[in-house]
Design an enzyme around this catalytic site. Sequence first.
Site, PDB file in Angstrom:
ATOM      1  N   ASP A  13      45.342  50.870  30.566  1.00 48.95           N
ATOM      2  CA  ASP A  13      46.661  50.322  30.855  1.00 48.95           C
ATOM      3  C   ASP A  13      47.705  51.410  30.697  1.00 48.95           C
ATOM      4  OD1 ASP A  13      48.453  48.373  31.628  1.00 48.95           O
ATOM      5  OD2 ASP A  13      48.671  47.499  29.643  1.00 48.95           O
ATOM      6  N   ASP A  34      43.932  41.394  25.243  1.00 45.97           N
ATOM      7  CA  ASP A  34      43.874  42.264  26.419  1.00 45.97           C
ATOM      8  C   ASP A  34      45.272  42.807  26.722  1.00 45.97           C
ATOM      9  OD1 ASP A  34      43.235  43.463  28.927  1.00 45.97           O
ATOM     10  OD2 ASP A  34      41.647  42.006  29.266  1.00 45.97           O
ATOM     11  N   ILE A  67      49.006  48.002  35.386  1.00 41.50           N
ATOM     12  CA  ILE A  67      50.166  48.401  36.180  1.00 41.50           C
ATOM     13  C   ILE A  67      51.430  48.352  35.327  1.00 41.50           C
ATOM     14  CG2 ILE A  67      49.173  47.658  38.378  1.00 41.50           C
ATOM     15  CD1 ILE A  67      50.909  45.157  38.236  1.00 41.50           C
ATOM     16  N   HIS A  80      43.821  48.654  38.109  1.00 43.54           N
ATOM     17  CA  HIS A  80      43.598  48.112  36.768  1.00 43.54           C
ATOM     18  C   HIS A  80      44.977  47.780  36.181  1.00 43.54           C
ATOM     19  CE1 HIS A  80      40.767  48.637  33.014  1.00 43.54           C
ATOM     20  NE2 HIS A  80      41.428  47.499  32.992  1.00 43.54           N
TER      21      HIS A  80
END
Length: 354
Positions: free
Chosen positions: A168, A268, A116, A114
């Site tokens: 994240d 996002d 990085i 997901h």
Amino acid sequence: MGRMVALSLLGIGLALLGERFLALRSRLKASREVESVDLPNCHLIKGIETGAEDIDILPNGLAFFSVGLKFPGLHSFAPDKPGGILMMDLKDERPRALELRVSWGFDLASFNPHGISTFIDDDDTVYLFVVNHPQFKSTVEIFKFQEEENSLLHLKTIKHELLPSVNDIIAVGPTHFYATNDHYFSDPFLKYLETYLNLHWANVVYYSPEEVKLVAEGFDSANGINISPDKKYVYVADILAHEIHVLEKQPNMNLTQLKVLQLGTLVDNLSIDPSSGDIWVGCHPNGQRLFVYHPNHPPASEVLRIQNILSEKPSVTTVYINNGSVLQGSSVATIYDRKLLVGTLYQKALYCEL
């Protein structure tokens, strides 16, 4: 009398559910349509067909792509193919994406990457932090990047009760990071209920080997996270609230909210231009189309550039919009030497020369 009470309670319950449904559609921007904003020198990146949910670029121009994310309720063009990490050298005349080998012993079959983040230590060792969802759970994997071999050496898997639904991550040390939890719960049904009821229980956690703690909370759905070039401020995207939160980092690693920037789209992942401090944002104009996928009405893509976010009037520029005919579901946009990379949740990735 009992029937009247029951009917009254039923009516109240149905009214509440109806109100929550309408509120969720508003948070998803379910009715939004977009007009294209094109860039002239762009092409799709060969070899990326199952999304590049997040991208991080080293100072030397090596870009890492997190590909193949699968999640409950999320469309996938290759549901049985494990995820992976790809790399592209942006200094090459014709850069191409290559998959990095991962050290023996790491479970590649369940690899579901997901968010990085990279970290370069004082001795120039490059660490790659990867949010992983094996069997749809949440872990953080730490790898050492071995450039000569184009490979990743797996060093550590991190699990913690304060990391139930990690989205994240931003690395701030060789084993230190901030992470966003997009939900309070880890169970898929409870996650859905949490979102539907708009509980605002998402949060940010600081992790180190010595201490793990909650450092910010009250988000609708905390998503992308990044840090300013001077390491003084942490930026957090709240995707369903259409906001970017600016938080000041304290000496004890706690975060204090400084301001909130309202945007008219679902924000996002956040990427930082190290030379200017500008924030590049991959956005979803219509979130409902991400989850209710239809090939004739695919999710659109949107890229924003935010300049001077600490000022009273930050500048927000729409750099790119596509209705899904080329790029579907943009989740990240990042810049290097006037080269723009745009990744998506589950489709392709775009390379543009600005």
